[in-house]
Scaffold this active site. Structure first.
Site, PDB file in Angstrom:
ATOM      1  N   ASP A  14     -15.786 -41.861 -10.462  1.00 33.17           N
ATOM      2  CA  ASP A  14     -15.306 -42.752  -9.397  1.00 33.17           C
ATOM      3  C   ASP A  14     -16.256 -42.837  -8.210  1.00 33.17           C
ATOM      4  O   ASP A  14     -15.835 -43.037  -7.059  1.00 33.17           O
ATOM      5  CB  ASP A  14     -13.904 -42.305  -8.902  1.00 33.17           C
ATOM      6  CG  ASP A  14     -12.897 -42.265 -10.037  1.00 33.17           C
ATOM      7  OD1 ASP A  14     -13.006 -43.104 -10.946  1.00 33.17           O
ATOM      8  OD2 ASP A  14     -12.019 -41.388 -10.010  1.00 33.17           O
ATOM      9  N   GLY A  41     -12.374 -46.253 -15.089  1.00 34.23           N
ATOM     10  CA  GLY A  41     -11.841 -47.373 -14.303  1.00 34.23           C
ATOM     11  C   GLY A  41     -12.932 -47.768 -13.332  1.00 34.23           C
ATOM     12  O   GLY A  41     -13.232 -47.023 -12.409  1.00 34.23           O
ATOM     13  N   HIS A  42     -13.578 -48.888 -13.577  1.00 38.23           N
ATOM     14  CA  HIS A  42     -14.722 -49.317 -12.768  1.00 38.23           C
ATOM     15  C   HIS A  42     -14.331 -50.557 -11.967  1.00 38.23           C
ATOM     16  O   HIS A  42     -13.983 -51.593 -12.540  1.00 38.23           O
ATOM     17  CB  HIS A  42     -15.931 -49.592 -13.675  1.00 38.23           C
ATOM     18  CG  HIS A  42     -16.425 -48.351 -14.372  1.00 38.23           C
ATOM     19  ND1 HIS A  42     -17.429 -48.356 -15.300  1.00 38.23           N
ATOM     20  CD2 HIS A  42     -16.035 -47.058 -14.259  1.00 38.23           C
ATOM     21  CE1 HIS A  42     -17.643 -47.110 -15.729  1.00 38.23           C
ATOM     22  NE2 HIS A  42     -16.797 -46.316 -15.116  1.00 38.23           N
ATOM     23  N   THR A 130      -6.343 -38.347 -18.671  1.00 38.22           N
ATOM     24  CA  THR A 130      -5.785 -39.672 -18.412  1.00 38.22           C
ATOM     25  C   THR A 130      -4.715 -40.015 -19.457  1.00 38.22           C
ATOM     26  O   THR A 130      -4.114 -41.089 -19.368  1.00 38.22           O
ATOM     27  CB  THR A 130      -6.899 -40.745 -18.438  1.00 38.22           C
ATOM     28  OG1 THR A 130      -7.519 -40.712 -19.734  1.00 38.22           O
ATOM     29  CG2 THR A 130      -7.933 -40.496 -17.367  1.00 38.22           C
ATOM     30  N   ALA A 300      -8.400 -45.426 -10.468  1.00 35.63           N
ATOM     31  CA  ALA A 300      -8.383 -46.825 -10.904  1.00 35.63           C
ATOM     32  C   ALA A 300      -7.730 -46.970 -12.281  1.00 35.63           C
ATOM     33  O   ALA A 300      -7.359 -48.062 -12.698  1.00 35.63           O
ATOM     34  CB  ALA A 300      -9.812 -47.379 -10.935  1.00 35.63           C
ATOM     35  N   SER A 414     -24.166 -47.896   0.020  1.00 34.69           N
ATOM     36  CA  SER A 414     -23.048 -48.831  -0.044  1.00 34.69           C
ATOM     37  C   SER A 414     -22.117 -48.568   1.129  1.00 34.69           C
ATOM     38  O   SER A 414     -21.738 -47.430   1.393  1.00 34.69           O
ATOM     39  CB  SER A 414     -22.336 -48.648  -1.389  1.00 34.69           C
ATOM     40  OG  SER A 414     -21.167 -49.419  -1.434  1.00 34.69           O
TER      41      SER A 414
HETATM   42  P1  GDP Z   1     -16.381 -45.957 -10.662  1.00 34.77           P
HETATM   43  O1  GDP Z   1     -15.420 -45.361 -11.631  1.00 34.77           O
HETATM   44  O2  GDP Z   1     -17.557 -45.065 -10.403  1.00 34.77           O
HETATM   45  O3  GDP Z   1     -16.814 -47.355 -11.027  1.00 34.77           O
HETATM   46  O4  GDP Z   1     -15.625 -46.059  -9.270  1.00 34.77           O
HETATM   47  P2  GDP Z   1     -14.104 -46.594  -9.052  1.00 34.77           P
HETATM   48  O5  GDP Z   1     -14.092 -48.064  -9.148  1.00 34.77           O
HETATM   49  O6  GDP Z   1     -13.145 -45.831  -9.900  1.00 34.77           O
HETATM   50  O7  GDP Z   1     -13.844 -46.071  -7.577  1.00 34.77           O
HETATM   51  C1  GDP Z   1     -14.622 -46.465  -6.500  1.00 34.77           C
HETATM   52  C2  GDP Z   1     -13.703 -47.127  -5.463  1.00 34.77           C
HETATM   53  O8  GDP Z   1     -14.396 -47.243  -4.242  1.00 34.77           O
HETATM   54  C3  GDP Z   1     -13.308 -48.543  -5.844  1.00 34.77           C
HETATM   55  O9  GDP Z   1     -12.054 -48.807  -5.301  1.00 34.77           O
HETATM   56  C4  GDP Z   1     -14.394 -49.395  -5.160  1.00 34.77           C
HETATM   57  O10 GDP Z   1     -13.942 -50.718  -4.877  1.00 34.77           O
HETATM   58  C5  GDP Z   1     -14.589 -48.620  -3.903  1.00 34.77           C
HETATM   59  N1  GDP Z   1     -15.944 -48.674  -3.319  1.00 34.77           N
HETATM   60  C6  GDP Z   1     -17.150 -48.698  -3.946  1.00 34.77           C
HETATM   61  N2  GDP Z   1     -18.154 -48.622  -3.039  1.00 34.77           N
HETATM   62  C7  GDP Z   1     -17.563 -48.546  -1.834  1.00 34.77           C
HETATM   63  C8  GDP Z   1     -18.070 -48.409  -0.499  1.00 34.77           C
HETATM   64  O11 GDP Z   1     -19.261 -48.328  -0.252  1.00 34.77           O
HETATM   65  N3  GDP Z   1     -17.145 -48.335   0.504  1.00 34.77           N
HETATM   66  C9  GDP Z   1     -15.804 -48.404   0.271  1.00 34.77           C
HETATM   67  N4  GDP Z   1     -14.978 -48.324   1.308  1.00 34.77           N
HETATM   68  N5  GDP Z   1     -15.293 -48.527  -0.964  1.00 34.77           N
HETATM   69  C10 GDP Z   1     -16.168 -48.592  -2.002  1.00 34.77           C
HETATM   70  P1  IMO Z   2     -14.811 -43.251 -14.193  1.00 33.30           P
HETATM   71  O1  IMO Z   2     -15.711 -43.841 -15.244  1.00 33.30           O
HETATM   72  C1  IMO Z   2     -12.607 -39.797 -12.708  1.00 33.30           C
HETATM   73  C2  IMO Z   2     -11.020 -37.037 -15.726  1.00 33.30           C
HETATM   74  C3  IMO Z   2      -9.506 -36.938 -15.865  1.00 33.30           C
HETATM   75  C4  IMO Z   2      -9.377 -35.467 -16.253  1.00 33.30           C
HETATM   76  C5  IMO Z   2     -10.593 -35.260 -17.174  1.00 33.30           C
HETATM   77  C6  IMO Z   2     -10.279 -35.369 -18.661  1.00 33.30           C
HETATM   78  O2  IMO Z   2     -13.850 -44.231 -13.620  1.00 33.30           O
HETATM   79  O3  IMO Z   2     -15.600 -42.513 -13.177  1.00 33.30           O
HETATM   80  P2  IMO Z   2      -9.806 -37.447 -20.266  1.00 33.30           P
HETATM   81  O4  IMO Z   2      -8.702 -38.458 -20.262  1.00 33.30           O
HETATM   82  O5  IMO Z   2     -11.166 -38.034 -20.157  1.00 33.30           O
HETATM   83  O6  IMO Z   2      -9.702 -36.470 -21.413  1.00 33.30           O
HETATM   84  O7  IMO Z   2      -9.553 -36.561 -18.922  1.00 33.30           O
HETATM   85  O8  IMO Z   2     -11.528 -36.265 -16.818  1.00 33.30           O
HETATM   86  N1  IMO Z   2     -11.566 -38.414 -15.861  1.00 33.30           N
HETATM   87  C7  IMO Z   2     -12.030 -39.128 -14.822  1.00 33.30           C
HETATM   88  N2  IMO Z   2     -12.033 -38.862 -13.491  1.00 33.30           N
HETATM   89  N3  IMO Z   2     -13.180 -40.929 -13.182  1.00 33.30           N
HETATM   90  C8  IMO Z   2     -13.207 -41.198 -14.504  1.00 33.30           C
HETATM   91  O9  IMO Z   2     -13.891 -42.235 -15.027  1.00 33.30           O
HETATM   92  C9  IMO Z   2     -12.574 -40.292 -15.396  1.00 33.30           C
HETATM   93  N4  IMO Z   2     -12.398 -40.252 -16.730  1.00 33.30           N
HETATM   94  C10 IMO Z   2     -11.806 -39.084 -17.001  1.00 33.30           C
HETATM   95  O10 IMO Z   2      -8.881 -37.205 -14.638  1.00 33.30           O
HETATM   96  O11 IMO Z   2      -9.562 -34.646 -15.137  1.00 33.30           O
HETATM   97 MG    MG Z   3     -13.387 -44.942 -11.759  1.00 32.62          MG
END
Ligand code: GDP
Ligand code: IMO
Ligand code: MG
Length: 432
Positions: A14, A41-42, A130, A300, A414
């Protein structure tokens, strides 16, 4: 160095990978996912409109870019279908641009049943997965009993495979976990239908990437999760079941490691974690709560609140080494705009000694306490800034200190969730 670029999570996931992949896709021909599944969750925000992707590569919102799912991804066809339908309803052409490796192991209903049964039986020791069946699907792959996409196109063979596998898994579900069994004929019928849904998208991902490389095309490898969730290098057993680090980009897509190119590590300006496991810099006070609120730190995929804490240069140093980072993107700097003082963990106290290298496993990490360096906050909004030089001096000093501690250059900062709220310090493709 090749033309290509790997975007990798350096913490517990995340970090904002989706946003950065979307941003950089403007400059590439193909985006490929190489590990994980719909546990990811991206989030992409374009002109205020939010899209969350789980399986489909984060290049999909850029017209004409090819999106590939490599052999290292565990594929849940029902989750893919839901995601495709949502995108297609908003006018995004997915089917003609998405290619899927026939070697992807499938996530079928019994994987979800096993994941959830196992977590329930662990009680307080649960990993906090998850619940999407990710672990059991990877276990089946490694145990050489998994069903792959390629198996969906021969009805007799598929029936036989699923009967054999369910004979084993239903025994475990019924007798060990005391859970309901999974119906064999319903599973076969579901899988047959998945074959029809997927068939037109199946392609030889490795060969496509090879041909593109030969013609000097650009590939972006999109990591999921983050280094500390890597099954080998993370905080085991509180990890996911795949290799989330750079090396997996080669094995999970079928390209030679020499073709990976620049490795851009995505890191938050602080740290978050969803699920259980050690987290040395976790904050349980009002500052942690403020980070969670200002950063909207909710998963996400599952909506669970993310645990928040200070930036940890000790685990990040290991992440830089394991991933071979060539530059860093620091996200969510704006979330720290209101803090009067900021801290960076520069070492740990472990067994009465100060250490600068993070121990490799969860039990040891649990016993580490952070040694902090304090810096003054900047108490000013950064979201409207349009260059690194325009950032408040204290924010620049914070970022420079991180660079110094990790010995990795910062290429992107960012300052908000939107595609536009990004400061490019040095073009990541300039290393290619
Ligand atoms: P990912 O899994 O690495 O793609 O990240 P996620 O989408 O799960 O979580 C990142 C969260 O931070 C999302 O809600 C993005 O919209 C938000 N986000 C990303 N960059 C920034 C930033 O620079 N500032 C803020 N406030 N939010 C951000
Ligand atoms: P992105 O790509 C944050 C965490 C789960 C749990 C552990 C194992 O959005 O960064 P799983 O279902 O994979 O067997 O769970 O990994 N986890 C994540 N945490 N971001 C993710 O993906 C994750 N994908 C799995 O919360 O702790
Ligand atoms: Mg994510």
């Amino acid at each position: 160095m090749s033309n290509n670029l790997v975007v990798i999570g350096t913490q517990w996931g995340d970090e904002g990978k989706g946003k950065i992949v979307d941003l950089l896709t403007e400059r590439v021909d193909v985006v490929v996912r190489f590990q994980g599944g719909h546990n990811a969750g991206h989030t992409l925000v374009i002109d205020g409109q939010k899209t969350v992707l789980h399986l489909i590569p984060s290049g999909i919102l850029r017209d004409g870019v090819r999106c590939l799912i490599g052999n290292g991804v565990v594929l849940a066809p029902n989750a893919l279908r839901k995601e495709m339908e949502a995108l297609e309803a908003s006018g995004v052409d997915v089917r003609s641009r998405l290619g899927i490796s026939p070697a992807c192991p499938l996530i079928l209903p019994y994987h979800v049943a096993l994941d959830q049964a196992r977590e329930t039986s662990r009680g307080k020791k649960a990993i906090g997965t998850t619940g999407r069946g990710i672990g059991p699907a990877y276990e089946d792959k490694v145990a050489r009993r998994g069903v792959k996409v390629a198996d969906l196109f021969d009805a007799k063979h598929l029936q036989q495979r699923i009967e054999e596998i369910l004979d084993y898994h239903n025994f475990v579900l019924k007798n060990y976990f005391k859970c309901p069994e999974v119906d064999v004929s319903a599973t076969v019928a579901e899988a047959m239908e998945y074959g029809e849904f997927l068939e037109s998208m199946v392609c030889d991902v490795a060969e496509e990437l090879h041909q593109l490389t030969k013609s000097n095309g650009k590939i972006l490898f999109e990591g999921a999760q983050g280094m500390l969730l890597d099954v080998d290098h993370g905080t085991y057993p509180f990890v996911t079941s795949s290799n989330t680090t750079t090396g997996a980009a080669a094995s999970g897509s079928g390209i030679g490691p020499d073709q990976l190119g620049h490795v851009l590590g995505i890191t938050k300006a602080y740290t978050t974690r969803v699920g259980s496991g050690p987290f040395p810099t976790e904050l349980f006070d009002a500052i942690g709560q403020e980070m969670g609120e200002r950063g909207h730190e909710f998963g996400a995929t599952t909506g669970r609140p993310r645990r928040c804490g200070w930036f940890d240069a000790v685990t990040m140093r290991r992440s830089a080494h394991v991933n071979g980072l060539t530059s860093l993107c620091i996200t969510k700097l704006d979330v720290m705009d209101t803090l009067k003082e900021v801290k960076i963990c520069v070492a740990y106290e472990y067994n009465g000694k100060q250490v600068e290298v993070a121990p490799g496993n969860a039990e040891q990490l649990e016993k580490c306490s952070p040694v902090y360096e304090k810096l003054p906050g900047w108490c000013q909004s950064t979201s409207e800034m349009d260059s690194f030089a325009a950032l408040p001096q204290n924010a620049q000093a914070y970022l420079n200190r991180i660079t110094e501690l990790l010995d990795v250059e910062v290429s992107i900062v960012s300052v908000g969730p939107d595609r536009n709220e990004t400061l490019v310090v040095r073009d990541p493709f300039s290393w290619c």
